[in-house]
Design a protein around this motif. Structure first.
Motif: not given
Length: 79
Positions: A16-42
């Motif tokens: 029922p729940y899904n997540e998507m994060y939006i990365v923004k800089d200090t001015l609130g602008n979206p940051v394109e091309g930023f590497a990330y890793k998401i790890e679940t409890d599983e």
């Protein structure tokens, strides 16, 4: 629209729940091309790079928490 006494069939999603994060800089602008890793409890790991809107991929999390790690880039091992 429903009329009094009418029924509708609804099957809730398995996850029922899904997540998507939006990365923004200090001015609130979206940051394109930023590497990330998401790890679940599983132990599932999702890696990627934010899109032009600063968005990560959307993943189903159910009622579980996730850890989100940001980096300028990840090496081949994802660290």
């Amino acid at each position: 629209s429903l009329v009094g006494g009418a029924r509708c069939h609804y099957t809730p999603p398995e996850d029922p729940y899904n997540e998507m994060y939006i990365v923004k800089d200090t001015l609130g602008n979206p940051v394109e091309g930023f590497a990330y890793k998401i790890e679940t409890d599983e132990g599932k790991v999702y890696r990627g790079v934010t899109n032009e809107k600063g968005e990560t991929i959307r993943i189903g999390t159910g009622h579980r928490k996730v850890d989100l790690t940001f980096s300028e880039n990840f090496d081949e091992d994802g660290e």
